[in-house]
Write a protein that holds these residues in place. Structure first.
Motif: not given
Lengths: 421, 421
Positions: A3-24
């Motif tokens: 996940l961290m490497q995905d984020a570093q590479n700016k790849k879309a990731n469902k976990l990041i989407q879900a966390a963003a939604t949860a935190e608004n």
């Protein structure tokens, strides 16, 4: 890719989407935090989670509940009730700290049932196996410890506490300086016993790259344990504790380079006037890694009430930047917590986290207080249930002594200050 | 001569001797504090006290427990049990806030039974008399209010809360600015209703000299009430609250000139990051008068747990200089507290006070933690009972799940970190 490497590479990731939604909050915000290591989203690749929780900078303060058997009390059914109660009371994570019974089976059932992230402390299982073989704790075998870690990771554990900062150098500080309450972290005490008995380096430190490889394989988040957390106000902020913290900071950077998410664990027993310094140092030496604190407990003298002593310290610590609070139950220092203790512990930790979130400026936190107070002023008891932290408690406690007039309560009755004349 | 005048004249005084003994401090220290108004020893000349308690600068943080009937629940016997339980749990003072039943009789019994100082809020009785006459709260008569004050002082009440800072000027600020939760102090709300309905000045402000004369006659300590304490995080530190505080500061000086002891009461609902400012301002504007805070509660959303929200705020406030904590029970905002709530409230407030005393450097406070931790490390459970805040709790909770081996507890059993190998 982790996940961290995905984020570093700016790849879309469902976990990041879900966390963003949860935190608004925006996905970019979460992604940037995960990429630079100031936010973690613990989730094992072998596990499904109903609820994705991110922990770290700019986010709601999260709460963990520890459950699990002990050698003295093994009751899986009750642990599963504790799990359900903890989650229902709002725990964002659960750690299975079992040290009694069939640990693999217990963990399997908890992992299957728990909708939120699950953490463990693998060295507990290594200690249990060692003792079961008729050996001493100090004879825990490093190879076996890594086997346990891999087994637990393979099973789906989302984050593991690893006391990698206990090494020969930091144990030397401990042996030289001494302490009032010694080492109070269970895992920490095991490793100190090993080092002192064998003179060998802590395998979790010596073979940290091996640990990182396992973490990377299953995308397990490392929670770098504070084996030297002070267990007495007297021992707070000593050279032993800070020596370990400095080591943990270095290990955070190594983990990041490997694409492995890390948190840093924190104390412990800390007097009120040292809490801010502890948080500041942990954030600084930890290079901004999310902080996961147990307490801090602001006094040693209150067994039976350590959910309160830790709520005091936890609120202040979180207000200063701690991201994740490990609950402490009223049973701390006395016995294994029961179901009621678990519930009380979760709520107390949530109160501490929320009190901090108001002043951290976490989205929505202050709004909840304002709504609560608005309906309190209006004496709208139904609406108060909607915005308070424990609607069931409000309802049942109020029912114990109902007022003569519905809009007020029995504290002031007709003299209620909230009423206009 | 009042106690304060005795102290100013450096006359020997038994109260000062007793307070010095209780605090393990010199008589000179206490005398100087009483003389300059930074320490108070509330005690009515018409009353005997088994235990003399001083409140203020350099002293142990004290705890008050509110008890008393309400119009909706009148049970004198239960209130007397609450009194006993509060004192046994360690309350340094008790306030009788009764507003239901025969108030004179209830107060008489409480005064006769209570070994520590007793406080009241005389305007409650004035309101009860007014309503009993079929009148509105806003019709409370000033002459009658002074009669009540004199009667209560004559009866032996040691300190009274008087909301003298609510005047036409401060009510104007309130009316102009508004608030989310309005006025939440019961006495405060009565006076606001009077001023708004009649346009007349608050008699406690307008005839402050008359109040001082009564206080002087019986040597009653004035607790200058915060009628405008915020009842919601949103309202904290607003111009209404601070306007009242500024008035109270002036009244402190007038009282000192008359030889009358005074405390200043404080909020209320205050977010964590505003607590230090509140304490600093109250000490500054109050000219160093002892501070008597209700909480502060660090969030509005936790009815059922407000002993915890207030312990968080109370600990921080006391660490920054608050001298006297009014307990908040788990029943706050829900109903009249029962006996169990009273006990929980006292212990929670004592924990907050003690956590503060450690960092205030109060004599003996840290020693208690060190002794507790020493015996915890030694796994000496009998000795732990001696140094913990609630021995009964430790004993009964531990007995609920006894360990297999006596020296440890069921949390870790044989894996107890406190054990050497």
């Amino acid at each position: 890719m982790t996940l961290m490497q995905d984020a570093q590479n700016k790849k879309a990731n469902k976990l990041i989407q879900a966390a963003a939604t949860a935190e608004n909050l925006s996905e970019d915000f979460i992604r940037e935090g995960v990429a630079d290591g100031t936010i973690v989203i613990p989730k094992n690749i072998n596990r499904k989670l109903s609820k994705i929780i991110a922990v770290g900078k700019g986010l709601k303060t999260k709460v963990n509940a520890n459950i699990g058997t002990s050698p003295d009390y093994i009751n899986l059914e009750e642990e599963l009730v504790k799990l359900d109660v903890a989650v229902k009371a709002g725990a964002d994570a659960v750690m299975d700290l079992s040290t009694g019974g069939n640990l693999t089976q217990i963990r399997k059932e908890i992992l299957a049932r728990c909708p939120v992230q699950v953490g463990t402390v693998p060295i507990y299982e290594a200690a249990c196996r060692t003792v079961a073989q008729g050996k001493k704790i100090s004879q825990i075998d490093g190879e076996m410890l890594f086997d346990v870690i891999e087994e637990q990771a393979q099973q789906g554990v989302d984050f593991i506490t690893v006391h990698c900062g206990i090494n020969k150098a930091t144990v030397e500080i401990l042996n030289r300086q001494g302490r009032l309450a010694g080492v109070v972290s269970r895992g920490g005490s095991f490793l100190v016993k090993c080092i002192n008995a064998t003179g060998k380096e802590n395998p979790l430190y010596a073979q940290y790259d091996r640990l990182l490889a396992i973490a990377k394989k299953y995308d397990v988040t490392l929670s770098l344990g504070d084996g030297f957390r002070p267990g007495a106000a007297f021992d707070a902020s000593d050279a032993v504790q800070l020596g370990e913290l400095a080591v943990l900071g270095e290990l955070v950077l190594k983990a990041r380079a490997a694409g492995v998410q890390t948190m840093i664990e924190g104390p412990g027993h800390v007097p009120l006037n040292q809490i801010e310094a502890n948080v500041t140092l942990a954030k600084k030496l930890g290079h901004g890694a999310p902080l996961y604190f147990l307490g801090p407990l602001v006094t040693d003298i209150a067994p039976g009430y350590d959910h309160i002593t830790s709520a005091i310290g936890g609120a202040l610590a979180a207000a200063k930047g701690v991201d994740f609070i490990c609950y402490v139950t009223p049973a701390e220092h006395i016995r294994l917590p029961n179901v009621k203790d678990v519930r009380e512990g979760v709520i107390a930790a949530r109160i501490a986290g929320h009190a901090a979130d108001i002043v951290k400026g976490v989205k929505g936190a202050k709004d909840q207080d304002d709504a609560m107070s608005k309906y309190r002023k209006l004496r709208d008891w139904k609406k108060q249930e909607e915005f308070c932290i424990d609607p069931e408690k409000l309802r049942t406690e109020r029912a114990k002594l109902p007022p003569q007039q519905d809009d007020v309560c029995t504290m002031c009755g007709e003299f209620c200050a909230m009423r206009d004349e």
